[in-house]
Motif scaffolding. Structure first.
Motif, mmCIF file in Angstrom:
data_model
loop_
_atom_site.group_PDB
_atom_site.id
_atom_site.type_symbol
_atom_site.label_atom_id
_atom_site.label_comp_id
_atom_site.label_asym_id
_atom_site.label_seq_id
_atom_site.Cartn_x
_atom_site.Cartn_y
_atom_site.Cartn_z
ATOM 1 N N PHE A 138 0.924 -1.150 -0.019
ATOM 2 C CA PHE A 138 -0.154 -0.073 -0.010
ATOM 3 C C PHE A 138 0.935 1.296 0.032
ATOM 4 C CE2 PHE A 138 -2.774 2.921 2.805
ATOM 5 C CZ PHE A 138 -3.502 3.383 1.509
ATOM 6 N N ALA A 139 0.686 1.926 -0.942
ATOM 7 C CA ALA A 139 1.531 3.379 -1.297
ATOM 8 C C ALA A 139 0.660 4.539 -1.555
ATOM 9 C CB ALA A 139 2.630 3.054 -2.092
ATOM 10 N N PRO A 140 -0.061 5.050 -0.847
ATOM 11 C CA PRO A 140 -0.787 6.187 -0.909
ATOM 12 C C PRO A 140 0.086 7.684 -1.685
ATOM 13 C CG PRO A 140 -1.094 5.954 1.328
ATOM 14 C CD PRO A 140 -0.342 4.764 0.615
ATOM 15 N N TYR A 141 -0.221 8.275 -2.653
ATOM 16 C CA TYR A 141 0.678 9.132 -2.919
ATOM 17 C C TYR A 141 -0.205 10.446 -3.571
ATOM 18 C CZ TYR A 141 4.281 11.194 -6.317
ATOM 19 O OH TYR A 141 5.134 11.764 -7.147
ATOM 20 N N VAL A 142 0.163 11.466 -3.167
ATOM 21 C CA VAL A 142 -0.449 12.895 -3.550
ATOM 22 C C VAL A 142 0.300 13.646 -4.429
ATOM 23 C CG1 VAL A 142 -1.707 14.876 -3.000
ATOM 24 C CG2 VAL A 142 -2.147 12.757 -1.782
ATOM 25 N N TYR A 143 0.052 14.106 -5.551
ATOM 26 C CA TYR A 143 1.116 14.835 -6.467
ATOM 27 C C TYR A 143 0.333 15.688 -7.509
ATOM 28 C CZ TYR A 143 -0.321 11.625 -10.523
ATOM 29 O OH TYR A 143 -1.306 10.926 -11.581
ATOM 30 N N ARG A 144 1.198 16.602 -8.103
ATOM 31 C CA ARG A 144 0.638 17.383 -8.919
ATOM 32 C C ARG A 144 0.468 16.913 -10.341
ATOM 33 N NH1 ARG A 144 1.190 22.168 -6.052
ATOM 34 N NH2 ARG A 144 2.709 22.115 -4.534
ATOM 35 N N ALA A 145 -0.712 16.626 -10.809
ATOM 36 C CA ALA A 145 -1.135 15.663 -12.025
ATOM 37 C C ALA A 145 -1.524 16.861 -12.854
ATOM 38 C CB ALA A 145 -2.339 14.743 -11.718
ATOM 39 N N ALA A 146 -1.276 16.407 -14.057
ATOM 40 C CA ALA A 146 -1.584 17.542 -15.321
ATOM 41 C C ALA A 146 -3.085 17.037 -15.652
ATOM 42 C CB ALA A 146 -0.845 17.123 -16.755
ATOM 43 N N LEU A 147 -4.042 17.563 -14.841
ATOM 44 C CA LEU A 147 -5.394 17.339 -15.113
ATOM 45 C C LEU A 147 -6.402 18.176 -15.840
ATOM 46 C CD1 LEU A 147 -6.017 15.484 -11.619
ATOM 47 C CD2 LEU A 147 -5.902 14.484 -14.047
ATOM 48 N N GLY A 148 -5.920 19.801 -15.803
ATOM 49 C CA GLY A 148 -6.472 20.719 -16.200
ATOM 50 C C GLY A 148 -6.469 21.043 -17.645
ATOM 51 N N PRO A 149 -6.881 22.224 -18.323
ATOM 52 C CA PRO A 149 -6.788 22.539 -19.467
ATOM 53 C C PRO A 149 -5.530 22.925 -19.726
ATOM 54 C CG PRO A 149 -8.902 23.406 -18.468
ATOM 55 C CD PRO A 149 -8.011 22.661 -17.517
#
Length: 321
Positions: free
Chosen positions: A137-148
């Protein structure tokens, strides 16, 4: 030969020789002072920016240390609370690309898992998950390229569903778990995770005196480059080279993770380069002062100074031609 001509020869020639000598002495004195001024400037730039990078590293390591302590002291911290803690690590610092808490198999109890829809962070873009090893188990929060336009916003994922982080080539998990020591790893391309070139600080996570995982802080190399070299004098180039010889920071983005100390040695195959390479690989402070690197001995090249970056054991190299 007239007396006047003899007087000119007797007086004028020695004066001309003396003037020539004085001009030569002045020239070499000026050249020496100019070189000394350049060397002092190179050393100051290297020292100042190495200290700055070291400070950046130390502050992020302190955040990872604090997060590990929070997790260790809260035996009832749920998956939802864990993601919120990781989100706080990333939200608070624009230089941090991502933060993870990765566990050995079974180290995170099933009773603390949370329904996915209860976690107030968007899931990462869908990918076909790999088979998840039992209990990882390795929860990860990061800056993803999700927006326009590729604008980054926070997303979450479980890295254990993307790859087995205990196995090569990943070095941010197993070495610190085995050694029990926090460390900055080698730079790498995080394929399957953040998909950017980054460097990771890992801090061991303990339960009942046993290392059960790590808390990590990821810095994207491009962000680190922009943050570090933004105010560097235009005539000076800065490079950061890891102990394994990877170019971590360079004025040219294409050099990141592509150029190596080996390629530098191949181009500048001189004794001074060999000394520089030995210092970089040892991770010890440089005591050689300013040296000149050239493609062949005796040819003009670059004046170079090295400064040690504590914590990571890396080397900052300042150069001017």
């Amino acid at each position: 030969m007239g007396i006047r001509f003899k007087l000119v020869l007797a007086i004028g020639v020695p004066l001309l020789v003396l003037l020539t000598v004085m001009l030569a002495v002045d020239y070499f004195a000026l050249e020496s002072r100019a070189r000394k001024s350049t060397e002092d400037r190179l050393q100051e730039v290297a020292r100042r920016y190495a200290t700055g990078v070291e400070g950046e590293f130390r502050s992020r390591a302190a955040v990872a240390r604090s997060a590990a302590t929070t997790i260790e002291n809260d035996a009832d911290l749920t998956e939802r609370g864990l993601y919120q803690l990781l989100r706080a690590n990333v939200e608070a610092d624009p230089l941090v690309f991502g933060s993870c808490a990765a566990f050995l198999p079974g180290a995170f109890p099933d009773r603390l898992r949370s329904p996915s829809d209860s976690i107030p962070i968007p899931s990462a873009p869908a990918q076909v998950p790999v088979r998840q090893p039992d209990g990882l188990f390795a929860p990860y929060v990061y800056r993803a390229a999700l927006g326009p336009g590729g604008q980054r916003s926070l997303a979450r994922l479980d890295l254990a569903q993307r790859y087995d982080y205990r196995a090569p080539p990943w070095t941010w998990f197993t070495p610190p778990v085995t050694s029990g020591e926090e460390s900055w790893g080698e730079p790498y391309l995080d394929e399957g995770g953040g998909e950017v070139a980054m460097v990771t600080h890992s801090h061991p996570l303990r339960r009942d005196g046993r290392v059960v995982g790590v808390v990590t802080m990821d810095l994207a190399l491009d962000d680190l480059r922009r943050s570090t070299v933004a105010a560097v004098p235009a005539d000076i180039n800065l490079y950061i080279i890891s102990r394994e010889g990877t170019v971590v920071l360079s004025p040219d983005l294409k050099d990141l993770l592509n150029a190596t100390l080996g390629s530098l040695q191949a181009k500048y195959n001189t004794p001074s380069v060999a000394e520089v390479a030995r210092s970089i690989k040892s991770g010890e402070p440089w005591a050689g002062g300013v040296v000149r690197l050239s493609e062949r001995d005796g040819e003009p090249g670059y004046l170079v100074n090295l400064a040690h970056i504590g914590g990571a054991g890396w080397t900052l190299l300042s150069a001017i031609d």
